[in-house]
Write a protein that holds these residues in place. Structure first.
Motif, PDB file in Angstrom:
ATOM      1  N   UNK A 182     -10.483  29.947 -34.455  1.00  0.00           N
ATOM      2  CA  UNK A 182     -11.360  28.433 -34.710  1.00  0.00           C
ATOM      3  C   UNK A 182      -9.949  27.501 -33.581  1.00  0.00           C
ATOM      4  N   UNK A 183     -10.291  28.264 -32.768  1.00  0.00           N
ATOM      5  CA  UNK A 183      -9.805  26.910 -31.805  1.00  0.00           C
ATOM      6  C   UNK A 183     -10.162  27.612 -30.442  1.00  0.00           C
ATOM      7  N   UNK A 184     -10.324  27.364 -29.597  1.00  0.00           N
ATOM      8  CA  UNK A 184     -11.049  27.549 -28.072  1.00  0.00           C
ATOM      9  C   UNK A 184      -9.356  27.435 -26.977  1.00  0.00           C
ATOM     10  N   UNK A 185      -8.476  28.524 -26.884  1.00  0.00           N
ATOM     11  CA  UNK A 185      -7.119  27.819 -26.126  1.00  0.00           C
ATOM     12  C   UNK A 185      -7.338  28.957 -25.220  1.00  0.00           C
ATOM     13  N   UNK A 186      -6.251  28.301 -24.212  1.00  0.00           N
ATOM     14  CA  UNK A 186      -5.767  28.835 -22.968  1.00  0.00           C
ATOM     15  C   UNK A 186      -4.785  28.496 -22.594  1.00  0.00           C
ATOM     16  N   UNK A 187      -3.356  29.711 -22.312  1.00  0.00           N
ATOM     17  CA  UNK A 187      -2.465  29.755 -21.756  1.00  0.00           C
ATOM     18  C   UNK A 187      -2.111  29.834 -20.533  1.00  0.00           C
ATOM     19  N   UNK A 188      -1.849  28.215 -19.886  1.00  0.00           N
ATOM     20  CA  UNK A 188      -1.565  28.502 -18.101  1.00  0.00           C
ATOM     21  C   UNK A 188      -0.050  28.893 -17.860  1.00  0.00           C
ATOM     22  N   UNK A 248      -5.945  33.265 -22.546  1.00  0.00           N
ATOM     23  CA  UNK A 248      -4.757  32.953 -23.198  1.00  0.00           C
ATOM     24  C   UNK A 248      -4.556  33.056 -21.733  1.00  0.00           C
ATOM     25  N   UNK A 249      -4.591  34.362 -21.662  1.00  0.00           N
ATOM     26  CA  UNK A 249      -3.237  35.065 -21.078  1.00  0.00           C
ATOM     27  C   UNK A 249      -3.695  35.086 -19.373  1.00  0.00           C
ATOM     28  N   UNK A 250      -4.677  35.849 -19.153  1.00  0.00           N
ATOM     29  CA  UNK A 250      -4.784  35.677 -17.988  1.00  0.00           C
ATOM     30  C   UNK A 250      -4.679  34.754 -17.001  1.00  0.00           C
TER      31      UNK A 250
END
Lengths: 313, 313
Positions: free
Chosen positions: B158-164, B238-240
């Motif tokens: 239910x969210x659209x995350x990305x981790x930089x 979120x990881x790459x």
């Protein structure tokens, strides 16, 4: 040395207790704790306590156990279905334990944490190396990965932790639990009693097992606080150990029953197929973690260990 | 689309705000939040609110911002010195944000989380690949790794995350902060003002930088909710992504001042030397994340962007 087992009422906790009571590890005091009271054991203290409750962790470590087996967990199927409970038990309760240890001066116990192969997620190489990246595809795997990272960080600051990435434990005795992998036990266990069982995934799917006896052995071998063979620095210990043995899916398929049995259990094929199917487990092998050579041996062990005449837990 | 910036009073938050106000992203409402009130900006709402406080996260997302930049954090030096505060801000507050989002029905915002290269720890290969395993050697890196794992799990739900995974941001304007890497900015920034600065690590140590301008660009490029080039499935996004550019240590060494300056800042060489020194950043490059070609360019950008005649934040 005082020993504490958290999650002692579970299948692995009871096997570990029986092994320790049988002389596998010396102890000055053995405390068995779980959310429900573990079965009484002569010579051990049993406690019904929820590690996730405020203050519970402090009670559990106030007598400074030197060796703590942390097996308390919500299994994969339940963690996927109940997000809040999964994080509360698999992450927050572990954190409460580590915090309670840190609050005691000059106290650095060995903490053996039951992590899981579920910290890895597809896509996989043919054989997963010890240093494969953490890509959990389930909440259970995410919680185990997060807790192992936390344990590593705490291991720089006042405990001596190691996380064992356990494979699927098979054959689990008794009734199915809510682990998404539970059907792997069912397809081998139920036919032994003449009952039907269903394989809810394609039978070409490979997976990674150890018997309850082998998993108990992994835990026991993790006892030594400063075992020289553990990888250094210590913060890495908690990540590199994955005691796993690839199993022979053909043998598992042989154990499959067919016919007019009940509907498949609510296993989650999407969860199961996301798991690792073959592991190098180089570090585990170098540390002498021994598992079975195949499914036939796992079945023989189950038949022996779960025979009431032989059973120890 | 309503946009929310958490950690908006920080250096990167202010740069990002300026870029958005300058037209880099369209928005229907821009909310700037931080523990201290961000500088007032015409056309934006500012809020002084601690994300770690009970109920704060719910207030921040109740108007359903479609794009959330989550930059709120305790930096490396402080997280190492104050364990409880580091976990409270870097992990618990992030979790409160994700939980608050999950509590709103039919709401799936883009969440761009500022992670860090510190999720990686030695020993390193010559060039760190995108799928290098998570081996943080600091509490800050551990917290960022744990939060990115949590964000991945929440991205299935239910969210659209990305981790930089941001590199060291250099040259930071203004006074040193408590980041263990802060001296990298100091040795370039102070000499520009004729002040002495000391390199507290051996000058052969290599490291990985981006200018504040480049880091702002990484954040802006992460806006698109369903950018096709993001790796699939989404839980991996979120990881790459690690926007990084190897810098030229020689140029950094040229910026070093010597003489009778003050004592070295309380940088933590043990922390710094545990960080990655060169990254492949293949995914970041494929997504068009552009950083500087070297230290000279970083210095030129700093001189330009921090000139009061040019400065936007």
């Amino acid at each position: 040395m005082p020993i504490l087992i958290l999650g002692a009422a579970g299948m692995l906790g009871r096997k570990l207790t029986a092994a320790i009571m049988g002389g596998a590890l010396p102890f000055s005091r053995l405390t068995l704790a779980d959310v429900v009271a573990p079965p009484p054991v002569d010579g051990a203290v049993t406690l019904a306590l929820n590690l996730a409750d405020p203050g519970a962790a402090a009670i559990l470590v106030k007598d400074r156990p030197g060796l703590i087996f942390h097996l308390a967990a919500v299994v994969s199927g339940e963690a996927e279905a109940d997000l809040a409970r999964g994080y509360a038990v698999n992450l927050d309760a572990s954190r409460a334990l580590f915090d309670a240890i840190a609050a005691i001066p000059d106290y650095c116990p060995r903490v053996v944490f039951a992590s899981s192969l579920a910290v890895f997620g597809a896509p996989f190489p043919k054989v997963i190396p010890d240093d494969f990246h953490l890509t959990p595809r389930t909440s259970h795997g995410t919680q185990k990965a997060m807790t192992a990272l936390l344990l590593s960080d705490c291991s720089r600051r006042g405990l001596n932790g190691v996380a064992l990435r356990l494979p699927t434990i098979c054959i689990r005795p008794g009734a199915p639990n809510r682990a998404a992998s539970g059907f792997y036990s069912s397809i081998l266990r139920e036919p032994l009693s003449g009952l039907p069982a269903t394989l809810p995934v394609r039978d070409s799917l490979r997976h990674w097992f150890a018997s309850p006896r082998a998993a108990t052995g992994f835990l026991l071998r993790s006892d030594a606080g400063n075992r020289p063979a553990w990888p250094q620095p210590r913060a890495v210990d908690a990540r590199l150990v994955g005691p796993q043995r690839r199993d022979d899916q053909d043998a598992a398929a042989r154990g499959r029953a067919s016919g007019d049995g009940p509907d498949p259990p609510p296993a989650r094929p999407g969860v199961v197929t996301s798991w690792a199917q073959a592991c190098g487990a180089k570090t585990a092998r170098s540390l002498g973690f021994i598992a079975e050579s195949g499914c036939d041996e796992i079945i023989r062990i189950s038949v022996h260990d779960e025979n009431p005449c032989h059973r120890t837990a």
